[in-house]
Design a protein around this motif. Sequence first.
Motif, mmCIF file in Angstrom:
data_model
loop_
_atom_site.group_PDB
_atom_site.id
_atom_site.type_symbol
_atom_site.label_atom_id
_atom_site.label_comp_id
_atom_site.label_asym_id
_atom_site.label_seq_id
_atom_site.Cartn_x
_atom_site.Cartn_y
_atom_site.Cartn_z
ATOM 1 N N ALA A 149 0.814 -1.210 0.000
ATOM 2 C CA ALA A 149 0.000 0.000 0.000
ATOM 3 C C ALA A 149 0.850 1.263 0.000
ATOM 4 C CB ALA A 149 -0.934 0.002 1.212
ATOM 5 N N ALA A 150 2.075 1.169 0.494
ATOM 6 C CA ALA A 150 2.951 2.342 0.558
ATOM 7 C C ALA A 150 3.639 2.534 -0.784
ATOM 8 C CB ALA A 150 3.970 2.176 1.682
ATOM 9 N N ASP A 151 2.841 2.841 -1.819
ATOM 10 C CA ASP A 151 3.391 2.961 -3.163
ATOM 11 C C ASP A 151 4.131 4.272 -3.378
ATOM 12 O OD1 ASP A 151 1.186 4.518 -2.941
ATOM 13 O OD2 ASP A 151 0.160 3.758 -4.727
ATOM 14 N N TRP A 152 4.168 5.143 -2.373
ATOM 15 C CA TRP A 152 4.934 6.376 -2.500
ATOM 16 C C TRP A 152 6.423 6.129 -2.274
ATOM 17 C CZ3 TRP A 152 7.229 7.999 2.149
ATOM 18 C CH2 TRP A 152 6.743 7.386 3.308
ATOM 19 N N LEU A 153 6.776 4.913 -1.868
ATOM 20 C CA LEU A 153 8.168 4.508 -1.727
ATOM 21 C C LEU A 153 8.505 3.479 -2.797
ATOM 22 C CD1 LEU A 153 8.588 4.058 2.140
ATOM 23 C CD2 LEU A 153 9.531 5.885 0.728
ATOM 24 N N PRO A 154 9.716 3.502 -3.339
ATOM 25 C CA PRO A 154 10.091 2.494 -4.340
ATOM 26 C C PRO A 154 10.196 1.111 -3.716
ATOM 27 C CG PRO A 154 11.979 3.866 -3.748
ATOM 28 C CD PRO A 154 10.779 4.500 -3.113
ATOM 29 N N ALA A 155 9.843 0.097 -4.490
ATOM 30 C CA ALA A 155 9.920 -1.284 -4.016
ATOM 31 C C ALA A 155 11.370 -1.739 -3.956
ATOM 32 C CB ALA A 155 9.109 -2.200 -4.926
ATOM 33 N N ALA A 156 11.634 -2.665 -3.039
ATOM 34 C CA ALA A 156 12.971 -3.241 -2.877
ATOM 35 C C ALA A 156 12.898 -4.744 -3.088
ATOM 36 C CB ALA A 156 13.537 -2.925 -1.490
ATOM 37 N N LEU A 170 18.618 7.187 0.987
ATOM 38 C CA LEU A 170 19.212 8.188 1.871
ATOM 39 C C LEU A 170 19.449 9.503 1.137
ATOM 40 C CD1 LEU A 170 21.824 6.102 3.906
ATOM 41 C CD2 LEU A 170 19.447 6.606 4.454
ATOM 42 N N ALA A 171 19.562 9.436 -0.186
ATOM 43 C CA ALA A 171 19.765 10.660 -0.957
ATOM 44 C C ALA A 171 18.556 11.585 -0.885
ATOM 45 C CB ALA A 171 20.074 10.312 -2.412
ATOM 46 N N SER A 172 17.375 11.029 -0.585
ATOM 47 C CA SER A 172 16.166 11.849 -0.515
ATOM 48 C C SER A 172 15.946 12.457 0.864
ATOM 49 C CB SER A 172 14.943 11.009 -0.896
ATOM 50 O OG SER A 172 14.743 9.970 0.050
ATOM 51 N N ILE A 173 16.795 12.135 1.841
ATOM 52 C CA ILE A 173 16.640 12.656 3.199
ATOM 53 C C ILE A 173 17.322 14.017 3.287
ATOM 54 C CG2 ILE A 173 17.176 12.294 5.630
ATOM 55 C CD1 ILE A 173 16.994 9.330 5.181
ATOM 56 N N ALA A 174 16.520 15.038 3.573
ATOM 57 C CA ALA A 174 17.064 16.386 3.730
ATOM 58 C C ALA A 174 17.563 16.630 5.145
ATOM 59 C CB ALA A 174 16.007 17.426 3.362
ATOM 60 N N HIS A 175 16.868 16.062 6.128
ATOM 61 C CA HIS A 175 17.277 16.258 7.521
ATOM 62 C C HIS A 175 16.659 15.159 8.375
ATOM 63 C CE1 HIS A 175 18.899 18.528 10.884
ATOM 64 N NE2 HIS A 175 17.753 18.362 11.517
ATOM 65 N N ALA A 176 17.425 14.694 9.362
ATOM 66 C CA ALA A 176 16.947 13.705 10.330
ATOM 67 C C ALA A 176 17.043 14.317 11.722
ATOM 68 C CB ALA A 176 17.762 12.421 10.242
ATOM 69 N N TYR A 177 15.909 14.365 12.422
ATOM 70 C CA TYR A 177 15.860 14.983 13.741
ATOM 71 C C TYR A 177 16.171 13.947 14.821
ATOM 72 C CZ TYR A 177 13.492 18.705 11.184
ATOM 73 O OH TYR A 177 13.182 19.691 10.287
ATOM 74 N N SER A 205 12.496 14.372 0.465
ATOM 75 C CA SER A 205 12.078 14.986 -0.796
ATOM 76 C C SER A 205 11.514 13.899 -1.695
ATOM 77 C CB SER A 205 13.263 15.677 -1.481
ATOM 78 O OG SER A 205 13.787 16.697 -0.665
ATOM 79 N N LEU A 206 10.276 14.092 -2.139
ATOM 80 C CA LEU A 206 9.613 13.136 -3.012
ATOM 81 C C LEU A 206 9.397 13.772 -4.379
ATOM 82 C CD1 LEU A 206 6.917 11.610 -0.617
ATOM 83 C CD2 LEU A 206 9.130 10.651 -1.249
ATOM 84 N N PRO A 207 9.429 12.951 -5.439
ATOM 85 C CA PRO A 207 9.189 13.496 -6.777
ATOM 86 C C PRO A 207 7.738 13.950 -6.909
ATOM 87 C CG PRO A 207 9.356 11.091 -6.835
ATOM 88 C CD PRO A 207 9.729 11.519 -5.455
ATOM 89 N N PRO A 208 7.465 14.980 -7.719
ATOM 90 C CA PRO A 208 8.468 15.678 -8.534
ATOM 91 C C PRO A 208 9.312 16.667 -7.734
ATOM 92 C CG PRO A 208 6.306 16.595 -8.917
ATOM 93 C CD PRO A 208 6.090 15.436 -7.998
ATOM 94 N N SER A 209 8.700 17.450 -6.866
ATOM 95 C CA SER A 209 9.471 18.400 -6.056
ATOM 96 C C SER A 209 8.641 18.810 -4.845
ATOM 97 C CB SER A 209 9.866 19.627 -6.881
ATOM 98 O OG SER A 209 8.716 20.276 -7.390
ATOM 99 N N ARG A 210 8.406 17.869 -3.957
ATOM 100 C CA ARG A 210 7.649 18.183 -2.752
ATOM 101 C C ARG A 210 8.368 17.599 -1.544
ATOM 102 N NH1 ARG A 210 3.700 13.976 -1.407
ATOM 103 N NH2 ARG A 210 3.915 12.209 -2.841
ATOM 104 N N SER A 211 8.198 18.282 -0.434
ATOM 105 C CA SER A 211 8.857 17.888 0.801
ATOM 106 C C SER A 211 7.826 17.317 1.765
ATOM 107 C CB SER A 211 9.573 19.085 1.425
ATOM 108 O OG SER A 211 10.169 18.730 2.649
#
Length: 311
Positions: free
Chosen positions: A5-12, A75-82, A116-122
């Motif tokens: 269901a979490a299709d907003w993430l790429p499959a592994a 990890l390239a899509s991570i802008a910041h980890a709190y 950061s998720l495509p196309p350009s949203r945080s």
Amino acid sequence: MSVAAADWLPAATVTASGRAVLSAGEIERHLLPLVDLEPEENPRLAPLHGCLLALTSHRLVFLHEASLSARALPLASIAHAYPPHRRHNHNPLRSLFSSSSSSSSSHHPRIRIQISLPPSRSEVVAVVVTCKADVDVFYGRLLEAIRARAWEATASAAPASGAPVAEGAAPAEEDLAIRMPVVGVAGILRKEQETWESAGQNLQDAFQDLNALMSKAKEMMELAEKMRQKLLTNSSAQSNSNDEEMGSKQDMQDLLLSVGIVSPVTKETAGALYHQQLSRQLADFVRVPVERAGGMMALVDVYCLFNRARG
């Protein structure tokens, strides 16, 4: 919520034993046996519950062991980890009438991540650690992996102009040291300082050589893994080759087998899941040797092959 269901993430990709398939140069850094991934601001993002989280040098892999499916967060899509924290509910009435699942989830450590998720949203999501684990250790290794940026690392050659300068400067210092007389306490102290500086320089050069050797060894491991996968693919596609070609492939596979496993499971990375993940890696590793041996191998041979591959 299922992983699909979490299709907003790429499959592994997952192996038959339930481990994430690592790409070339990717190394497993840490494992957490039970986590959730929840959206913090956007309710349209489907959450993930009850996943095994594998932190690698390239991704966060959320593995659903029951369905043998996985989703990955690069990890390239991570802008910041709190830093880890626990969500505190300041409204007593809300905490009184809230569901047990949400209230229990609020007491677990959470690591908020801005991605950061495509196309350009945080978006902001939270990794909720629902198991007993040292969250601070995981957070530290997550920061190390993000800062290392192994997914874009390339071998950088040393500048050619730097070596002649260093070589030209060394004799001048040595000549100066020879001309300076070693007299009295000041001379002894100066001689001792020169000895320590020389030892420090030699130690620094040795560590530079060691780092270069380790980087080359990593490249050779990646090359060996690529060649092994290619040989396995070719051997399955070309089953009608002659005996001489089969013999050369057999020798090449034996040579590549001696190189070792690219990312072996260790107690440091797997923690409490060490024996489980080690057995799964053994199941993935032994499949090819058993097939080549006709479907049966002695336990001693499996032990020797696996430990030689682990180094």
